[in-house]
Design a protein around this motif. Structure first.
Motif, PDB file in Angstrom:
ATOM      1  N   LEU A  98       0.837  -1.199   0.000  1.00  0.00           N
ATOM      2  CA  LEU A  98       0.000   0.000   0.000  1.00  0.00           C
ATOM      3  C   LEU A  98       0.874   1.251   0.000  1.00  0.00           C
ATOM      4  CD1 LEU A  98      -2.747   1.427   0.232  1.00  0.00           C
ATOM      5  CD2 LEU A  98      -2.553   1.176   2.731  1.00  0.00           C
ATOM      6  N   ASP A  99       1.927   1.221   0.801  1.00  0.00           N
ATOM      7  CA  ASP A  99       2.833   2.361   0.884  1.00  0.00           C
ATOM      8  C   ASP A  99       3.490   2.635  -0.471  1.00  0.00           C
ATOM      9  OD1 ASP A  99       4.357   4.351   2.537  1.00  0.00           O
ATOM     10  OD2 ASP A  99       6.031   3.154   1.797  1.00  0.00           O
ATOM     11  N   LEU A 100       3.916   1.576  -1.148  1.00  0.00           N
ATOM     12  CA  LEU A 100       4.535   1.736  -2.464  1.00  0.00           C
ATOM     13  C   LEU A 100       3.548   2.367  -3.446  1.00  0.00           C
ATOM     14  CD1 LEU A 100       6.912   1.222  -4.391  1.00  0.00           C
ATOM     15  CD2 LEU A 100       5.985  -1.062  -4.808  1.00  0.00           C
ATOM     16  N   GLN A 101       2.320   1.905  -3.390  1.00  0.00           N
ATOM     17  CA  GLN A 101       1.282   2.428  -4.285  1.00  0.00           C
ATOM     18  C   GLN A 101       1.005   3.910  -4.009  1.00  0.00           C
ATOM     19  OE1 GLN A 101      -2.403   0.279  -4.011  1.00  0.00           O
ATOM     20  NE2 GLN A 101      -3.433   1.511  -5.550  1.00  0.00           N
ATOM     21  N   ILE A 102       0.893   4.270  -2.722  1.00  0.00           N
ATOM     22  CA  ILE A 102       0.621   5.662  -2.348  1.00  0.00           C
ATOM     23  C   ILE A 102       1.792   6.563  -2.736  1.00  0.00           C
ATOM     24  CG2 ILE A 102       0.312   7.227  -0.384  1.00  0.00           C
ATOM     25  CD1 ILE A 102      -1.276   4.979   0.980  1.00  0.00           C
ATOM     26  N   THR A 103       3.007   6.125  -2.427  1.00  0.00           N
ATOM     27  CA  THR A 103       4.192   6.911  -2.758  1.00  0.00           C
ATOM     28  C   THR A 103       4.296   7.136  -4.265  1.00  0.00           C
ATOM     29  OG1 THR A 103       5.406   6.078  -0.833  1.00  0.00           O
ATOM     30  CG2 THR A 103       6.717   7.005  -2.619  1.00  0.00           C
ATOM     31  N   LYS A 104       4.105   6.086  -5.015  1.00  0.00           N
ATOM     32  CA  LYS A 104       4.174   6.177  -6.473  1.00  0.00           C
ATOM     33  C   LYS A 104       3.104   7.121  -7.013  1.00  0.00           C
ATOM     34  CE  LYS A 104       3.961   3.255 -10.617  1.00  0.00           C
ATOM     35  NZ  LYS A 104       3.773   1.869 -11.114  1.00  0.00           N
ATOM     36  N   SER A 105       1.883   6.989  -6.517  1.00  0.00           N
ATOM     37  CA  SER A 105       0.769   7.800  -6.993  1.00  0.00           C
ATOM     38  C   SER A 105       0.973   9.282  -6.679  1.00  0.00           C
ATOM     39  CB  SER A 105      -0.531   7.301  -6.366  1.00  0.00           C
ATOM     40  OG  SER A 105      -1.605   8.133  -6.699  1.00  0.00           O
ATOM     41  N   ARG A 106       1.367   9.576  -5.449  1.00  0.00           N
ATOM     42  CA  ARG A 106       1.527  10.981  -5.044  1.00  0.00           C
ATOM     43  C   ARG A 106       2.707  11.642  -5.746  1.00  0.00           C
ATOM     44  NH1 ARG A 106       0.140  10.715   1.494  1.00  0.00           N
ATOM     45  NH2 ARG A 106      -2.098  10.274   1.219  1.00  0.00           N
ATOM     46  N   THR A 107       3.783  10.887  -5.918  1.00  0.00           N
ATOM     47  CA  THR A 107       4.950  11.434  -6.604  1.00  0.00           C
ATOM     48  C   THR A 107       4.631  11.713  -8.071  1.00  0.00           C
ATOM     49  OG1 THR A 107       6.389  10.159  -5.117  1.00  0.00           O
ATOM     50  CG2 THR A 107       7.402  11.065  -7.095  1.00  0.00           C
ATOM     51  N   ALA A 108       3.984  10.761  -8.721  1.00  0.00           N
ATOM     52  CA  ALA A 108       3.603  10.936 -10.125  1.00  0.00           C
ATOM     53  C   ALA A 108       2.599  12.074 -10.269  1.00  0.00           C
ATOM     54  CB  ALA A 108       3.022   9.648 -10.683  1.00  0.00           C
ATOM     55  N   GLY A 109       1.676  12.188  -9.309  1.00  0.00           N
ATOM     56  CA  GLY A 109       0.674  13.249  -9.354  1.00  0.00           C
ATOM     57  C   GLY A 109       1.297  14.624  -9.263  1.00  0.00           C
ATOM     58  N   GLU A 110       2.274  14.781  -8.382  1.00  0.00           N
ATOM     59  CA  GLU A 110       2.959  16.072  -8.260  1.00  0.00           C
ATOM     60  C   GLU A 110       3.738  16.394  -9.533  1.00  0.00           C
ATOM     61  OE1 GLU A 110       6.019  18.531  -5.320  1.00  0.00           O
ATOM     62  OE2 GLU A 110       5.417  16.484  -4.799  1.00  0.00           O
ATOM     63  N   ALA A 111       4.393  15.382 -10.101  1.00  0.00           N
ATOM     64  CA  ALA A 111       5.159  15.594 -11.340  1.00  0.00           C
ATOM     65  C   ALA A 111       4.234  16.027 -12.481  1.00  0.00           C
ATOM     66  CB  ALA A 111       5.903  14.321 -11.710  1.00  0.00           C
ATOM     67  N   LYS A 112       3.071  15.385 -12.591  1.00  0.00           N
ATOM     68  CA  LYS A 112       2.106  15.760 -13.633  1.00  0.00           C
ATOM     69  C   LYS A 112       1.620  17.192 -13.454  1.00  0.00           C
ATOM     70  CE  LYS A 112       0.313  11.079 -14.432  1.00  0.00           C
ATOM     71  NZ  LYS A 112      -0.839  10.162 -14.204  1.00  0.00           N
ATOM     72  N   LEU A 113       1.449  17.595 -12.197  1.00  0.00           N
ATOM     73  CA  LEU A 113       0.998  18.958 -11.938  1.00  0.00           C
ATOM     74  C   LEU A 113       2.067  19.971 -12.334  1.00  0.00           C
ATOM     75  CD1 LEU A 113      -1.204  20.797 -10.892  1.00  0.00           C
ATOM     76  CD2 LEU A 113      -0.322  20.488  -8.589  1.00  0.00           C
ATOM     77  N   LEU A 114       3.339  19.672 -12.043  1.00  0.00           N
ATOM     78  CA  LEU A 114       4.427  20.564 -12.458  1.00  0.00           C
ATOM     79  C   LEU A 114       4.454  20.715 -13.980  1.00  0.00           C
ATOM     80  CD1 LEU A 114       7.372  19.437 -10.130  1.00  0.00           C
ATOM     81  CD2 LEU A 114       5.988  21.512  -9.938  1.00  0.00           C
ATOM     82  N   TYR A 115       4.252  19.607 -14.671  1.00  0.00           N
ATOM     83  CA  TYR A 115       4.202  19.644 -16.137  1.00  0.00           C
ATOM     84  C   TYR A 115       3.031  20.498 -16.609  1.00  0.00           C
ATOM     85  CZ  TYR A 115       4.030  18.055 -20.977  1.00  0.00           C
ATOM     86  OH  TYR A 115       4.007  18.026 -22.345  1.00  0.00           O
ATOM     87  N   LYS A 116       1.881  20.371 -15.940  1.00  0.00           N
ATOM     88  CA  LYS A 116       0.700  21.154 -16.283  1.00  0.00           C
ATOM     89  C   LYS A 116       0.953  22.641 -16.072  1.00  0.00           C
ATOM     90  CE  LYS A 116      -3.740  21.853 -17.142  1.00  0.00           C
ATOM     91  NZ  LYS A 116      -4.316  21.664 -18.491  1.00  0.00           N
ATOM     92  N   LEU A 117       1.568  22.991 -14.957  1.00  0.00           N
ATOM     93  CA  LEU A 117       1.860  24.390 -14.660  1.00  0.00           C
ATOM     94  C   LEU A 117       2.770  24.999 -15.718  1.00  0.00           C
ATOM     95  CD1 LEU A 117       2.415  24.176 -10.803  1.00  0.00           C
ATOM     96  CD2 LEU A 117       0.426  25.103 -11.983  1.00  0.00           C
ATOM     97  N   ASP A 118       3.747  24.223 -16.164  1.00  0.00           N
ATOM     98  CA  ASP A 118       4.654  24.699 -17.213  1.00  0.00           C
ATOM     99  C   ASP A 118       3.882  24.952 -18.508  1.00  0.00           C
ATOM    100  OD1 ASP A 118       7.176  25.397 -18.304  1.00  0.00           O
ATOM    101  OD2 ASP A 118       7.389  23.396 -19.154  1.00  0.00           O
ATOM    102  N   SER A 119       2.953  24.057 -18.833  1.00  0.00           N
ATOM    103  CA  SER A 119       2.160  24.223 -20.057  1.00  0.00           C
ATOM    104  C   SER A 119       1.236  25.429 -19.966  1.00  0.00           C
ATOM    105  CB  SER A 119       1.341  22.958 -20.340  1.00  0.00           C
ATOM    106  OG  SER A 119       0.275  22.815 -19.412  1.00  0.00           O
ATOM    107  N   LEU A 120       0.872  25.831 -18.743  1.00  0.00           N
ATOM    108  CA  LEU A 120       0.017  27.003 -18.527  1.00  0.00           C
ATOM    109  C   LEU A 120       0.828  28.286 -18.367  1.00  0.00           C
ATOM    110  CD1 LEU A 120      -2.478  25.457 -15.940  1.00  0.00           C
ATOM    111  CD2 LEU A 120      -2.993  26.022 -18.323  1.00  0.00           C
ATOM    112  N   ASN A 121       2.165  28.163 -18.446  1.00  0.00           N
ATOM    113  CA  ASN A 121       3.074  29.305 -18.247  1.00  0.00           C
ATOM    114  C   ASN A 121       2.932  29.927 -16.858  1.00  0.00           C
ATOM    115  OD1 ASN A 121       4.375  29.314 -20.831  1.00  0.00           O
ATOM    116  ND2 ASN A 121       2.501  30.173 -21.703  1.00  0.00           N
TER     117      ASN A 121
END
Length: 268
Positions: free
Chosen positions: A68-91
């Protein structure tokens, strides 16, 4: 415990010289001079600082079941990375995503900010403390007013794109130099570990309220003005985008959130 965590991340990244710069409940943040995959003689394009990089590490939680911990860590880390990518696309000014190792809970990102003359990092909190030590004329001068308006504008950019930060403190806002010869700055938001997509006015109002309280706590003498300028900057973008009704909704809800906060303080 923190020593064990640091040793763990050093094992994951054995060839990197990592310097711990902050440690929170969810993650440790390191600075390194080595890019995750480019050789040292090749500098990455499009970054503010090509000599330093941020490594954010989410450690495993021993109290959670391993799978469960591996799943949560993976999900939250990937989610933050996707948000950073989104912010860059929004300038929207925030650290650019460089690399992701979701399984190990690691994000590589752009290093933003600089060292103030006193050696401290250029978070909004440190910068305000720095100018406040120069005296009242600096603490509430035109530059401080301009910076706080930029902060409000940056938060409004998030909110108008239906994103809430979730942990808006003056430590998670960074000043970035726009000129080497004059005091001209832009403002970036950092640490999106608790961020989420939301179109709820309540969430946006709470975001602002959290920052207002942080400013009252760390800059009590001038916080009233800082918060006033913050809202001026926030309102200005809503006006530019002709979202006056949306601004009024946030303004009304913010007043309600403040009232709840005062009641909690009175009750202890």
């Amino acid at each position: 415990m923190s020593k064990e965590i640091i040793e763990r991340v050093e094992k994951i990244l054995p060839d990197f010289d990592l310097k711990l710069v902050s440690q929170g409940a969810e993650a440790l943040v390191f600075v390194t001079e080595k890019h995750p995959y480019l050789p040292k003689d090749i500098k990455p394009a499009g970054l503010t600082n090509v000599n330093n990089f941020i490594v954010k590490y989410r450690p495993r939680k021993p109290y959670r079941h391993e799978k469960l911990d591996l799943q949560i860590t993976k999900s939250r880390t990937a989610g933050e990375a996707k948000l950073l990518y989104k912010l860059d696309s929004l300038n929207i000014k925030a650290p650019k995503l460089i690399a992701l190792d979701a399984i190990n809970g690691i994000i590589w990102m752009e290093f933003l900010g600089f060292r103030l003359p006193n050696g401290n990092f250029s978070s909004l909190k440190n910068w305000l403390w720095f100018i406040e030590k120069k005296g009242e004329s600096e603490a509430i001068g035109q530059l401080a007013k301009d910076v706080m308006r930029l902060v409000g504008y940056a938060i409004a950019e998030l909110h108008l794109n239906e994103i809430v930060h979730g942990d808006l403190t003056s430590s998670n806002i960074v000043l970035v130099k726009e000129s080497e010869t004059e005091e001209k700055y832009s403002v970036a938001l950092i640490d999106f570990g608790l961020s989420s997509y939301s179109n709820l006015v309540e969430d946006k109002a709470v975001d602002i309220y959290v920052l207002e309280r942080a400013l009252v706590s760390t800059h009590p003498q001038f916080s009233e003005l800082y918060n006033e300028w913050l809202l001026e900057g926030y309102h200005s973008l809503y006006s530019e985008k002709k979202k006056i009704n949306a601004w009024r909704d946030v303004e009304r809800r913010l007043a309600a959130v403040r009232l709840r906060g005062r009641k909690r303080s009175m009750l202890g």
